[in-house]
Design an enzyme around this catalytic site. Structure first.
Site, PDB file in Angstrom:
ATOM      1  N   HIS A  30       0.810  -1.221   0.000  1.00  0.00           N
ATOM      2  CA  HIS A  30       0.000   0.000   0.000  1.00  0.00           C
ATOM      3  C   HIS A  30       0.843   1.271   0.000  1.00  0.00           C
ATOM      4  O   HIS A  30       1.888   1.353   0.640  1.00  0.00           O
ATOM      5  CB  HIS A  30      -1.033  -0.010   1.135  1.00  0.00           C
ATOM      6  CG  HIS A  30      -0.508   0.071   2.542  1.00  0.00           C
ATOM      7  ND1 HIS A  30      -0.315   1.276   3.185  1.00  0.00           N
ATOM      8  CD2 HIS A  30      -0.189  -0.887   3.439  1.00  0.00           C
ATOM      9  CE1 HIS A  30       0.099   1.036   4.429  1.00  0.00           C
ATOM     10  NE2 HIS A  30       0.192  -0.265   4.607  1.00  0.00           N
ATOM     11  N   ASP A  72       5.814   2.252   6.984  1.00  0.00           N
ATOM     12  CA  ASP A  72       4.560   1.524   6.723  1.00  0.00           C
ATOM     13  C   ASP A  72       3.800   2.326   5.671  1.00  0.00           C
ATOM     14  O   ASP A  72       3.180   3.339   6.032  1.00  0.00           O
ATOM     15  CB  ASP A  72       3.763   1.400   8.027  1.00  0.00           C
ATOM     16  CG  ASP A  72       2.381   0.799   7.842  1.00  0.00           C
ATOM     17  OD1 ASP A  72       2.098   0.277   6.761  1.00  0.00           O
ATOM     18  OD2 ASP A  72       1.586   0.860   8.803  1.00  0.00           O
ATOM     19  N   GLU A  86      -5.261   1.558   2.284  1.00  0.00           N
ATOM     20  CA  GLU A  86      -5.142   0.389   3.172  1.00  0.00           C
ATOM     21  C   GLU A  86      -5.395   0.781   4.615  1.00  0.00           C
ATOM     22  O   GLU A  86      -6.045   0.065   5.368  1.00  0.00           O
ATOM     23  CB  GLU A  86      -3.753  -0.242   3.021  1.00  0.00           C
ATOM     24  CG  GLU A  86      -3.601  -1.589   3.748  1.00  0.00           C
ATOM     25  CD  GLU A  86      -3.182  -1.498   5.216  1.00  0.00           C
ATOM     26  OE1 GLU A  86      -3.223  -2.527   5.910  1.00  0.00           O
ATOM     27  OE2 GLU A  86      -2.819  -0.400   5.690  1.00  0.00           O
ATOM     28  N   ASP A 144       3.779  -6.039   3.508  1.00  0.00           N
ATOM     29  CA  ASP A 144       3.485  -4.987   4.483  1.00  0.00           C
ATOM     30  C   ASP A 144       4.421  -5.129   5.678  1.00  0.00           C
ATOM     31  O   ASP A 144       5.115  -6.129   5.822  1.00  0.00           O
ATOM     32  CB  ASP A 144       2.019  -5.087   4.944  1.00  0.00           C
ATOM     33  CG  ASP A 144       1.437  -3.731   5.362  1.00  0.00           C
ATOM     34  OD1 ASP A 144       2.212  -2.837   5.768  1.00  0.00           O
ATOM     35  OD2 ASP A 144       0.206  -3.581   5.293  1.00  0.00           O
TER      36      ASP A 144
HETATM   37 CO    CO Z   1      -0.269   0.722   8.789  1.00  0.00          CO
HETATM   38 ZN    ZN Z   2       0.818  -1.181   6.400  1.00  0.00          ZN
END
Ligand code: CO
Ligand code: ZN
Length: 330
Positions: free
Chosen positions: A63, A165, A195, A218
């Site tokens: 993402h 992230d 996401e 991820d």
């Molecule tokens: Co996250």
């Molecule tokens: Zn993530």
């Protein structure tokens, strides 16, 4: 090469729902390296690298969006009131500098009055405006801000930045597409949108791609700091192959194919059993009549803070595993 790619992606502005700048950065990094690139209505960037005859179609999803704060109102005194885009923790957000897409900077504070527990209503952003009018000349209701980007080395192998992230996995996917030529299976790489607000982009992507199998890329949580012992995942010990989280139980065949790929090439990996969280893997697995899916994770400390930390050796391990995995027979 991975570090350059990572740094380019970490500097892009991309709160959930406004991932355009990240998509443009990915496109620039992949110029001439893909058979097809397209953006869909959700804002997903979908990049295809065709495989050999008889190969399967593998969807890999990382993402683009990062958590942020969206302006809900402005006080007469010029302070911004905000709501969370994704899993923003009040305790982690206060005291940090943020930036809007137009370059306006602010600082986030959380000031509960004595005896009150901190809640979203105590959070405000100070952009230096003297009053509401001045503030509204700088930002509009609905505008989103993110932590000010910046990437710093920690020791020999680690680095810290907001948006690790999931830009570290976007970097991983970019490097995979750049380095793999004529894979056995067709790779449909999804740089997914939204996401952090409920795994939304990957759901529509999985529906339209209808892959034979899929893997989300991820970050995952860590269990190697003084007060955190769960999950049993450590930085620097290799990519983590997910068994389960709150959103999915990995399809055994996909999970085991990732493990087999790691073992065939001798890449370090960890078994991840996460009692919370979710990834794009769930959206793939639940698409249509169900699609075999798993998740390959990058261990990351302090997820959803302004100082997310990863170990670059884990990214190398993930890249090696993926290169082997996309050439597997399914
Ligand atoms: Co996250
Ligand atoms: Zn993530």
């Amino acid at each position: 090469m991975m570090l350059n790619t990572l740094q380019a992606l970490l500097s892009s502005f991309g709160p959930s729902g406004n991932e355009r700048a990240v998509a443009e950065q990915v496109k620039a990094l992949l110029a001439g390296k893909a058979d097809e690139m397209r953006t869909d209505a959700m804002g997903n960037l979908i990049v295809e690298k065709r495989g050999q005859a008889g190969g399967k179609t593998i969807m890999l999803s990382a993402h683009m969006d990062q958590i942020g704060l969206a302006v809900t109102d402005v006080e007469d005194t010029g302070f911004l009131r905000v709501t969370a885009l994704g899993g923003v923790s009040l305790e982690k957000t206060a005291g940090h500098a943020v930036v809007f897409e137009n370059g306006v900077h602010g600082v986030v504070m959380c000031q509960p009055t004595k005896g009150e527990t901190a809640a979203l209503q105590h959070v405000f952003v100070d952009i230096g405006a003297a009053n509401r009018e001045e503030a509204l000349a700088m930002v509009k209701l609905g505008d989103a801000c993110v932590y000010v980007p910046g990437c710093y080395a920690l020791g020999q192998h680690r680095c810290t930045s907001p948006a690790m992230d999931d830009r570290c996995a976007c970097a991983l996917l970019v490097e995979l597409l750049r380095q793999v030529d004529a894979p056995r299976n067709t790779i449909v790489a999804v740089f997914s949108a939204q996401e952090e607000v409920g795994i939304r982009g990957a759901a529509t992507a999985a529906y339209q791609i209808n892959p034979d199998l899929g893997v989300a890329l991820d970050v995952t949580a860590w269990g190697d700091t003084p007060e955190t012992k769960l999950p049993a995942v450590k930085l620097g010990e290799g990519a983590a192959i997910k068994f389960m989280d709150r959103s999915m139980i990995a399809t055994p065949a996909v999970r085991d194919a990732l493990i087999d790929a790691a073992e065939r090439i001798g890449a370090p990996y960890q078994r991840e059993v996460l009692p919370f969280g979710g990834t794009d893997g769930a959206a793939i697995q639940h698409a249509r009549g169900g699609i075999p899916a798993g998740t390959l994770s990058i261990p990351c400390r302090y997820v959803h803070s302004a100082c997310e930390v990863i170990d670059l050796r884990d990214l190398d391990s993930a890249l090696a595993i993926l290169k082997e995995f996309v050439n597997g027979q399914y």
